[in-house]
Design an enzyme around this catalytic site. Structure first.
Site, PDB file in Angstrom:
ATOM      1  N   HIS A 203      21.697  40.852  96.371  1.00 32.26           N
ATOM      2  CA  HIS A 203      21.315  39.254  96.008  1.00 32.26           C
ATOM      3  C   HIS A 203      21.728  39.278  94.386  1.00 32.26           C
ATOM      4  O   HIS A 203      21.872  37.962  94.284  1.00 32.26           O
ATOM      5  CB  HIS A 203      19.813  39.170  96.307  1.00 32.26           C
ATOM      6  CG  HIS A 203      19.928  38.730  97.826  1.00 32.26           C
ATOM      7  ND1 HIS A 203      19.648  39.758  98.540  1.00 32.26           N
ATOM      8  CD2 HIS A 203      20.178  37.674  98.470  1.00 32.26           C
ATOM      9  CE1 HIS A 203      19.688  39.192  99.785  1.00 32.26           C
ATOM     10  NE2 HIS A 203      20.044  38.110  99.691  1.00 32.26           N
ATOM     11  N   GLU A 446      22.254  38.284 112.181  1.00 29.80           N
ATOM     12  CA  GLU A 446      22.424  39.408 110.822  1.00 29.80           C
ATOM     13  C   GLU A 446      21.867  40.641 111.428  1.00 29.80           C
ATOM     14  O   GLU A 446      21.894  41.559 110.754  1.00 29.80           O
ATOM     15  CB  GLU A 446      21.936  38.667 109.822  1.00 29.80           C
ATOM     16  CG  GLU A 446      20.283  38.417 109.522  1.00 29.80           C
ATOM     17  CD  GLU A 446      19.849  37.963 108.161  1.00 29.80           C
ATOM     18  OE1 GLU A 446      20.489  37.937 107.383  1.00 29.80           O
ATOM     19  OE2 GLU A 446      18.751  37.198 108.322  1.00 29.80           O
ATOM     20  N   ASP A 470      24.023  41.149 106.169  1.00 26.88           N
ATOM     21  CA  ASP A 470      22.976  42.096 106.622  1.00 26.88           C
ATOM     22  C   ASP A 470      23.744  42.547 107.932  1.00 26.88           C
ATOM     23  O   ASP A 470      23.530  43.795 108.270  1.00 26.88           O
ATOM     24  CB  ASP A 470      21.841  41.440 107.088  1.00 26.88           C
ATOM     25  CG  ASP A 470      20.866  41.304 105.782  1.00 26.88           C
ATOM     26  OD1 ASP A 470      20.597  42.424 105.020  1.00 26.88           O
ATOM     27  OD2 ASP A 470      20.357  40.126 105.313  1.00 26.88           O
ATOM     28  N   CYS A 517      27.610  32.393 106.989  1.00 25.80           N
ATOM     29  CA  CYS A 517      26.927  32.070 105.660  1.00 25.80           C
ATOM     30  C   CYS A 517      27.146  33.542 104.747  1.00 25.80           C
ATOM     31  O   CYS A 517      26.518  33.291 103.790  1.00 25.80           O
ATOM     32  CB  CYS A 517      25.831  31.374 105.785  1.00 25.80           C
ATOM     33  SG  CYS A 517      24.356  32.479 106.533  1.00 25.80           S
TER      34      CYS A 517
END
Ligand code: PEP
Ligand code: MG
Length: 593
Positions: A203, A446, A470, A517
């Site tokens: 992240h 995910e 993920d 996404c």
């Protein structure tokens, strides 16, 4: 007598290879952001080094004393001298003769560098005091720990900067930056950053792309190699960090920068156009955001709304979770600013590599990515979850909001989340608070089990958004933040492609739309493949929107479909990647760097 000629030797250029995570090139002074958890270097010293090490120690003690007096002064003028006296104990530690003498004795005896010796001695002091059953002494350990860190920072030449209070442009060099650190970075003063750990889909890396700050990760031991104020060039395209760049290197980087700027100017021309392939297929191109302020970039880069609002960022760096009203205001603001486009708010995805103090999800877990993360945490804390759901339901009457649940592993989780959503609606109804009755609710796909049961989930979800970050991590079993195995993280792995294909087919057979996404959506090398597999939407970091738009506009569905067909039997990710690259190169080679 011949005068001695002092020849200033130019510092030697050295380069370090890391993993490129956010494009761009920056050049400037380094700031080594030192975190206490880092290793203290250890090496032997000779007898002739002793005076220098002692002088270094004395200077560090003087600097620490001055720092403490300064803090004391500031506290005294802000809240009174009584409170400032708490630093008296700290000052006593810097002046403690027993401690200082022991450090000096050990330095002479062991002949190791002063940082290491000081660290060892003070660590032993702390441990000894801690073991004594006396509350007063135990409290003193806290003071010694604090002084210890301060002295070490001075010895190592690493000042305790707060990343959000920089007042001069720097390139940050750090062991690690957490999402909570990254969210504080001020673009005005942070030219770029390089870390020792991390990978493309951590992240922190995602935040770097969102902030459009050149950066690279996985630069092992870089904190030991670079000193504060060293001059470096960071190449976020290739992941190369160059210390003491030569004039030739700087000239080369200037050329690349110019080429990039020229490309960006050309892309600016298509900002307000729609991302439609040359044969007329409209691919919704939206942006991922972390904070409401990111909406400025969403608009600036010509995205069609927000395909992923990572709502957990609202919970970072604060002692308490935001209230329902605060969340409502935040979501309402985002929805209003995004108009006429829509915003997909993802419910809280805490855990994994996003530790949120006020939520305490995933804390202390041995394997947080497989732990109490995202929807799992929310389902275990229904009151907490419903607060967010009520805020979203209320805000949805002010704009075009959709809700999306993260980390759904199967139909039961989706149903349980929806039950809580209905309860939240009931609570609002009872309280007479207006809200949106028919909110669209989708899920992130995910987790491999969700992809494998997409045909079931598609019957009860309004849309799918594939979270490839993920999905890849869980499918190939590659920790997405571990730089040591980052090279194994393979978006084109046939297993991953097969799962994406299954998800798209399941969505199509139920007549719901499907987007991507994860970071894969913003990788223009892979755009032909994602289009060929049949996705309807791509949601990417705002700064990547112009490039992806150009890629979409340069392609046609015939070519993409053939590519997706051709790779059905491919046995390796490398083969699939090669075929994607060939299509990308043929249609928009000028975008590929
Ligand atoms: C993903 O997993 O692909 C995703 C978009 O969510 P996050 O990166 O926040 O986990
Ligand atoms: Mg995810």
């Amino acid at each position: 007598m011949q005068g001695s000629v002092i020849q200033k030797k130019a510092a030697e250029e050295r380069s370090f290879q890391g993993i490129a995570v956010a494009g761009g090139i920056c050049h400037g002074k380094a700031l080594v952001y030192w975190q206490e958890a880092e290793q203290i270097p250890v090496h032997k010293i000779s007898e002739s080094d002793l005076p220098q090490e002692i002088a270094k120690f004395e200077a560090a003690l003087i600097a620490t004393r001055a720092e403490l007096l300064d803090i004391q002064q500031k506290i005294a003028s802000a809240i009174g001298s009584k409170d400032a006296s708490i630093f008296d104990a700290h000052l006593l530690v810097v002046e403690d003769r027993t401690l200082i003498d022991e450090v000096l004795r050990k330095l002479e005896g062991e002949r190791k560098n002063i940082e290491y010796v000081f660290d060892q001695v003070t660590e032993r002091y702390c441990k000894t005091l801690q073991a004594i059953d006396d509350p007063y002494l135990r409290e003193r350990v806290v003071d010694i720990e604090d002084v210890r860190k301060r002295v070490l920072r001075h010895l190592l030449g690493k000042q305790p900067y707060r990343l959000n209070t920089l007042n001069e442009p720097h390139i940050i060099i750090a062991h690690n930056l957490s999402p909570a650190d990254t969210v504080l970075l001020n673009k005005k003063y942070v030219l770029g950053f390089a870390t020792e750990v991390g990978s493309k889909t951590s992240h922190t890396a995602i935040m770097a792309r969102s902030l459009d700050i050149p950066s690279c990760v996985g630069l092992t031991n870089i904190c030991q190699e670079i000193r504060n104020d060293d001059i470096v060039v960071l190449d976020g395209y290739t992941g190369l960090l160059t210390l003491n760049p030569t004039p030739e290197s700087l000239a080369r980087y200037r050329t690349i920068k110019k080429q990039q700027e020229a490309l960006e100017e050309r892309l600016e021309l298509i900002r307000d156009t729609i991302s439609t392939t040359s044969d007329g297929r409209h691919i919704i191109l939206s942006a991922n955001i972390e904070l409401p302020k990111d909406l400025e970039d969403v608009r600036k880069n010509g995205a069609e709304g927000v395909g992923l609002y990572r709502s957990e960022y609202l919970f970072l760096n604060r002692p308490n979770a935001p209230t329902e009203d605060e969340q409502y205001e935040n979501y309402r603001l985002v929805a209003q600013r995004a108009k006429p486009h829509s915003v997909i708010i993802r419910s809280l995805d805490a855990g994994g590599d996003k530790f949120i103090d006020n939520v305490r999800s995933g804390e202390g877990e041995r394997n947080p990515f497989l732990g109490c993360r995202a929807i799992r945490f929310c389902l275990q804390h229904p009151h907490f979850f419903k607060t967010q759901l009520r805020a979203i339901l209320r805000a949805a009457i002010e704009g075009n909001i959709r809700l999306m649940y993260p980390m759904i592993s199967g139909i039961n989780e989706l149903r349980r989340a929806n039950i809580l959503l209905e309860e939240a609606k009931g609570e609002l109804k009872q309280a007479g608070v207006p809200f949106c009755e028919n909110l669209e609710v989708g899920i992130m796909v995910e987790i491999p089990s969700a992809a494998l049961t997409a045909h079931i989930l598609a019957q009860e979800a309004d849309f799918f958004s594939i979270g490839t970050n993920d999905l890849i991590q869980y499918t190939i079993a590659i920790d997405r933040v571990n730089e040591r195995i980052a090279h194994l993280y393979e978006p084109t792995h046939p297993g991953v492609i097969r799962l994406i294909r299954m998800v798209v087919e399941a969505a199509q057979s139920q007549g719901i739309w499907v987007g991507v996404c994860g970071e894969m959506a913003g990788d223009i090398h892979l755009t032909p493949l994602l289009l060929g597999l049949g996705v309807d939407e791509l949601s990417v970091g705002a700064s990547l929107v112009p490039r992806v738009k150009k890629a979409v506009q340069s392609l046609n569905m015939g070519v993409c479909g053939r590519l997706a067909q051709e790779i059905t039997q491919a046995q390796s990710g490398a083969v699939i990647l090669e075929k994607c690259l060939a299509v990308a190169q043929a249609h928009y080679g000028e975008l590929l760097f």
